[in-house]
Design a protein around this motif. Structure first.
Motif, PDB file in Angstrom:
ATOM      1  N   LEU A 191     -13.423   7.156  -6.973  1.00 28.58           N
ATOM      2  CA  LEU A 191     -13.511   8.590  -6.714  1.00 28.58           C
ATOM      3  C   LEU A 191     -12.998   9.375  -7.917  1.00 28.58           C
ATOM      4  O   LEU A 191     -11.944   9.069  -8.467  1.00 28.58           O
ATOM      5  N   VAL A 192     -13.744  10.398  -8.311  1.00 28.88           N
ATOM      6  CA  VAL A 192     -13.341  11.243  -9.435  1.00 28.88           C
ATOM      7  C   VAL A 192     -12.341  12.295  -8.958  1.00 28.88           C
ATOM      8  O   VAL A 192     -12.656  13.093  -8.059  1.00 28.88           O
ATOM      9  N   VAL A 193     -11.158  12.276  -9.556  1.00 32.13           N
ATOM     10  CA  VAL A 193     -10.071  13.190  -9.187  1.00 32.13           C
ATOM     11  C   VAL A 193      -9.389  13.651 -10.474  1.00 32.13           C
ATOM     12  O   VAL A 193      -9.079  12.829 -11.335  1.00 32.13           O
ATOM     13  N   PRO A 194      -9.164  14.949 -10.660  1.00 29.90           N
ATOM     14  CA  PRO A 194      -8.427  15.404 -11.852  1.00 29.90           C
ATOM     15  C   PRO A 194      -7.083  14.699 -11.950  1.00 29.90           C
ATOM     16  O   PRO A 194      -6.402  14.510 -10.929  1.00 29.90           O
ATOM     17  N   PRO A 195      -6.669  14.293 -13.147  1.00 35.46           N
ATOM     18  CA  PRO A 195      -5.423  13.543 -13.305  1.00 35.46           C
ATOM     19  C   PRO A 195      -4.207  14.201 -12.660  1.00 35.46           C
ATOM     20  O   PRO A 195      -3.347  13.518 -12.109  1.00 35.46           O
ATOM     21  N   VAL A 196      -4.152  15.515 -12.722  1.00 34.54           N
ATOM     22  CA  VAL A 196      -3.006  16.227 -12.180  1.00 34.54           C
ATOM     23  C   VAL A 196      -2.906  16.098 -10.663  1.00 34.54           C
ATOM     24  O   VAL A 196      -1.835  16.286 -10.082  1.00 34.54           O
ATOM     25  N   ASN A 197      -4.018  15.748  -9.989  1.00 36.63           N
ATOM     26  CA  ASN A 197      -4.042  15.664  -8.527  1.00 36.63           C
ATOM     27  C   ASN A 197      -3.941  14.243  -7.993  1.00 36.63           C
ATOM     28  O   ASN A 197      -3.858  14.048  -6.776  1.00 36.63           O
ATOM     29  N   GLY A 198      -3.974  13.245  -8.873  1.00 32.71           N
ATOM     30  CA  GLY A 198      -3.996  11.865  -8.415  1.00 32.71           C
ATOM     31  C   GLY A 198      -2.793  11.482  -7.572  1.00 32.71           C
ATOM     32  O   GLY A 198      -2.926  10.884  -6.489  1.00 32.71           O
ATOM     33  N   GLU A 199      -1.596  11.837  -8.033  1.00 35.21           N
ATOM     34  CA  GLU A 199      -0.387  11.485  -7.297  1.00 35.21           C
ATOM     35  C   GLU A 199      -0.371  12.142  -5.919  1.00 35.21           C
ATOM     36  O   GLU A 199      -0.028  11.500  -4.912  1.00 35.21           O
ATOM     37  N   GLN A 200      -0.750  13.404  -5.861  1.00 29.69           N
ATOM     38  CA  GLN A 200      -0.739  14.122  -4.590  1.00 29.69           C
ATOM     39  C   GLN A 200      -1.667  13.473  -3.572  1.00 29.69           C
ATOM     40  O   GLN A 200      -1.291  13.281  -2.405  1.00 29.69           O
ATOM     41  N   LEU A 201      -2.875  13.130  -3.993  1.00 30.60           N
ATOM     42  CA  LEU A 201      -3.837  12.528  -3.068  1.00 30.60           C
ATOM     43  C   LEU A 201      -3.366  11.160  -2.597  1.00 30.60           C
ATOM     44  O   LEU A 201      -3.612  10.767  -1.450  1.00 30.60           O
ATOM     45  N   LEU A 202      -2.681  10.419  -3.475  1.00 30.43           N
ATOM     46  CA  LEU A 202      -2.143   9.128  -3.067  1.00 30.43           C
ATOM     47  C   LEU A 202      -1.066   9.311  -2.012  1.00 30.43           C
ATOM     48  O   LEU A 202      -1.075   8.621  -0.982  1.00 30.43           O
ATOM     49  N   ARG A 203      -0.167  10.245  -2.247  1.00 33.86           N
ATOM     50  CA  ARG A 203       0.933  10.450  -1.289  1.00 33.86           C
ATOM     51  C   ARG A 203       0.420  11.002   0.036  1.00 33.86           C
ATOM     52  O   ARG A 203       1.024  10.754   1.085  1.00 33.86           O
ATOM     53  N   GLU A 204      -0.674  11.742  -0.013  1.00 33.71           N
ATOM     54  CA  GLU A 204      -1.278  12.269   1.219  1.00 33.71           C
ATOM     55  C   GLU A 204      -2.206  11.263   1.879  1.00 33.71           C
ATOM     56  O   GLU A 204      -2.838  11.559   2.889  1.00 33.71           O
ATOM     57  N   LYS A 205      -2.330  10.087   1.279  1.00 33.60           N
ATOM     58  CA  LYS A 205      -3.160   8.985   1.789  1.00 33.60           C
ATOM     59  C   LYS A 205      -4.636   9.346   1.867  1.00 33.60           C
ATOM     60  O   LYS A 205      -5.371   8.843   2.708  1.00 33.60           O
ATOM     61  N   GLN A 206      -5.060  10.222   0.950  1.00 35.80           N
ATOM     62  CA  GLN A 206      -6.484  10.526   0.867  1.00 35.80           C
ATOM     63  C   GLN A 206      -7.212   9.512  -0.008  1.00 35.80           C
ATOM     64  O   GLN A 206      -8.441   9.435   0.008  1.00 35.80           O
ATOM     65  N   VAL A 207      -6.465   8.754  -0.806  1.00 32.33           N
ATOM     66  CA  VAL A 207      -7.002   7.610  -1.545  1.00 32.33           C
ATOM     67  C   VAL A 207      -6.040   6.454  -1.341  1.00 32.33           C
ATOM     68  O   VAL A 207      -4.858   6.651  -1.022  1.00 32.33           O
ATOM     69  N   ASP A 208      -6.532   5.242  -1.515  1.00 32.79           N
ATOM     70  CA  ASP A 208      -5.690   4.059  -1.335  1.00 32.79           C
ATOM     71  C   ASP A 208      -4.951   3.687  -2.609  1.00 32.79           C
ATOM     72  O   ASP A 208      -3.842   3.139  -2.553  1.00 32.79           O
ATOM     73  N   VAL A 209      -5.586   3.951  -3.747  1.00 29.97           N
ATOM     74  CA  VAL A 209      -5.003   3.625  -5.044  1.00 29.97           C
ATOM     75  C   VAL A 209      -5.249   4.813  -5.976  1.00 29.97           C
ATOM     76  O   VAL A 209      -6.322   5.415  -5.945  1.00 29.97           O
ATOM     77  N   ALA A 210      -4.269   5.136  -6.798  1.00 25.33           N
ATOM     78  CA  ALA A 210      -4.437   6.224  -7.766  1.00 25.33           C
ATOM     79  C   ALA A 210      -4.215   5.691  -9.173  1.00 25.33           C
ATOM     80  O   ALA A 210      -3.260   4.950  -9.424  1.00 25.33           O
ATOM     81  N   SER A 211      -5.108   6.062 -10.078  1.00 28.90           N
ATOM     82  CA  SER A 211      -4.922   5.760 -11.490  1.00 28.90           C
ATOM     83  C   SER A 211      -4.023   6.845 -12.083  1.00 28.90           C
ATOM     84  O   SER A 211      -4.374   8.022 -12.078  1.00 28.90           O
ATOM     85  N   SER A 213      -1.726   7.912 -15.492  1.00 27.12           N
ATOM     86  CA  SER A 213      -1.509   7.572 -16.892  1.00 27.12           C
ATOM     87  C   SER A 213      -0.283   8.259 -17.466  1.00 27.12           C
ATOM     88  O   SER A 213       0.074   9.358 -17.060  1.00 27.12           O
ATOM     89  N   ASP A 214       0.346   7.618 -18.395  1.00 25.39           N
ATOM     90  CA  ASP A 214       1.519   8.024 -19.159  1.00 25.39           C
ATOM     91  C   ASP A 214       2.389   9.080 -18.488  1.00 25.39           C
ATOM     92  O   ASP A 214       3.163   8.775 -17.598  1.00 25.39           O
ATOM     93  N   ILE A 215       2.277  10.358 -18.860  1.00 27.97           N
ATOM     94  CA  ILE A 215       3.225  11.355 -18.358  1.00 27.97           C
ATOM     95  C   ILE A 215       3.075  11.585 -16.859  1.00 27.97           C
ATOM     96  O   ILE A 215       4.064  11.842 -16.164  1.00 27.97           O
ATOM     97  N   TYR A 216       1.861  11.491 -16.332  1.00 32.28           N
ATOM     98  CA  TYR A 216       1.667  11.651 -14.887  1.00 32.28           C
ATOM     99  C   TYR A 216       2.238  10.447 -14.148  1.00 32.28           C
ATOM    100  O   TYR A 216       2.811  10.574 -13.059  1.00 32.28           O
ATOM    101  N   ARG A 217       2.095   9.282 -14.730  1.00 31.13           N
ATOM    102  CA  ARG A 217       2.654   8.071 -14.146  1.00 31.13           C
ATOM    103  C   ARG A 217       4.176   8.134 -14.128  1.00 31.13           C
ATOM    104  O   ARG A 217       4.810   7.865 -13.093  1.00 31.13           O
ATOM    105  N   ASP A 218       4.786   8.505 -15.247  1.00 30.80           N
ATOM    106  CA  ASP A 218       6.246   8.524 -15.317  1.00 30.80           C
ATOM    107  C   ASP A 218       6.845   9.560 -14.374  1.00 30.80           C
ATOM    108  O   ASP A 218       7.892   9.333 -13.766  1.00 30.80           O
ATOM    109  N   ARG A 219       6.162  10.698 -14.249  1.00 28.37           N
ATOM    110  CA  ARG A 219       6.651  11.721 -13.315  1.00 28.37           C
ATOM    111  C   ARG A 219       6.578  11.219 -11.886  1.00 28.37           C
ATOM    112  O   ARG A 219       7.513  11.412 -11.092  1.00 28.37           O
ATOM    113  N   ALA A 220       5.495  10.526 -11.540  1.00 27.75           N
ATOM    114  CA  ALA A 220       5.347   9.994 -10.183  1.00 27.75           C
ATOM    115  C   ALA A 220       6.370   8.905  -9.908  1.00 27.75           C
ATOM    116  O   ALA A 220       6.939   8.835  -8.802  1.00 27.75           O
TER     117      ALA A 220
END
Length: 358
Positions: A191-211, A213-220
């Motif tokens: 599923l195509v999701v803007p990088p800034v929204n990946g963590e949110q969708l994962l925590r809301e269980k709208q996706v099973d896995v979120a990609s 990267s770097d700064i977004y990953r470390d913040r999450a």
């Protein structure tokens, strides 16, 4: 490491519409229906050694790329960057180069190969992001997720910023190394999701896995509650993953400008590599405030590296050959269809001389 037993094309939800669109745009550019790079006023006076003093580009809000850092450090002068809008993916960034809307763009090296195979008149001139122990893309699940293996991904969804680029290649490689059959791999949804929204969708269980990267990953990771399933660093180790590209016609008309662009990028990469992290982050935050795009600077505080493997962004044969081999094995390219000298050049990189010195 060269991927083994790659998944054949079409097993995952493919990005065929985007690839066909980019192929058409590339053909359009080759036929001369793109904007003329030479239509803008050229430099004059003491700055006249450069064919143009402006480079149009698309950027990413909340981040500072090597060339943006280079301009702020004064390495690009007297040439200036002209920000024409934001982009969320490498293929989109390169598409703008092909149509003549921008003068350079950046993308995952595998995506660049696909575009060149589709007759896009572009060439990679310098690496600008990569993967190392500090900067990597991971595929994350919630701590209580039952997903732990590649086979667990069947009938599950994975978010990523675009199809046909870095993240999709990594997912395909992960599935391939774990010997999922083609019919099984087709059951994985991307599923195509803007990088800034990946963590949110994962925590809301709208996706099973979120990609992530770097700064977004470390913040999450700092917020907790998630764990990695796999990462590109685990799959391939340290490597330059993406490059800046220019149209071959732009380089022919503006060779000195192209050289200054590459030199500035190379110097900025090495400045960031040799400068204390806190100093780099402070400089990037100050730059973001100065450019006035109403950006959120919370993510940049997690910056740790550009991840570029080659000194000054020097492109190594492996940076592209590994993906060419992958696509030949998967049937996306024919053997010998793409020559490396058509894909990239280190001609303008000042560190190429050092590389050639015994």
């Amino acid at each position: 490491m060269i991927p083994s037993r790659p998944v054949r094309p079409g097993l995952l939800h493919p990005a065929l519409p985007a690839v066909f669109l980019l192929a058409l745009l590339a053909l359009c550019g080759a036929a001369g229906c793109s904007r003329d790079e030479g239509s803008r006023a050229s430099a004059a006076g003491p700055e006249g050694e450069f064919e143009t003093l402006e480079l149009r580009y698309q950027g990413n809000n909340g981040t500072v790329s090597p060339i943006e850092l280079a301009e702020d450090l004064g390495y690009l002068a007297p040439i200036r960057l002209n920000f024409v809008g934001s982009t969320v993916s490498g293929p989109q960034s390169v598409q703008a180069v092909v149509t003549g809307d921008t003068d350079f763009g950046g993308a995952f090296n595998g995506a660049i190969i696909k575009l060149i195979a589709a007759k896009a008149p572009i060439v990679a001139v310098v690496g600008y992001y990569g993967v190392d122990e500090h900067r990597q893309s991971g595929f994350y699940v919630l701590n209580d997720s039952p997903l732990r293996t590649a086979r667990d991904l069947l009938d599950r969804s994975i978010s990523m910023n675009t199809l046909g680029a870095h993240s999709e290649f990594m997912v395909k490689e992960f599935l391939s190394r774990n010997q999922l059959a083609p019919e099984e791999a087709r059951r994985v949804t991307l599923l195509v999701v803007p990088p800034v929204n990946g963590e949110q969708l994962l925590r809301e269980k709208q996706v099973d896995v979120a990609s992530l990267s770097d700064i977004y990953r470390d913040r999450a990771l700092e917020r907790g509650g998630i764990r990695p399933l796999f990462s590109d660093y685990e799959l391939y180790g340290k490597f330059t993953a993406g490059s800046y590209v220019m149209k071959t016609s732009f380089i022919k008309k503006n060779p000195r400008t192209a050289r200054r662009f590459v030199e500035a990028t190379a110097r900025a990469i090495e400045w960031a590599r040799s400068t204390p992290r806190e100093t780099v982050v402070a400089r990037c935050i100050a730059l973001m405030k100065k450019r006035g795009r109403n950006e959120e600077d919370s993510a940049i505080k997690y910056w740790r590296s550009y991840g570029v493997a080659g000194k000054g962004g020097l492109i190594a044969e492996r940076d592209f050959q590994i993906w060419i081999d992958w696509m030949v094995r998967s049937g996306e390219l024919k053997p010998g269809e793409i020559a490396l000298d058509r894909v990239y050049t280190n001609e303008f990189n000042p560190y190429a001389n050092e590389q050639a010195t015994p």
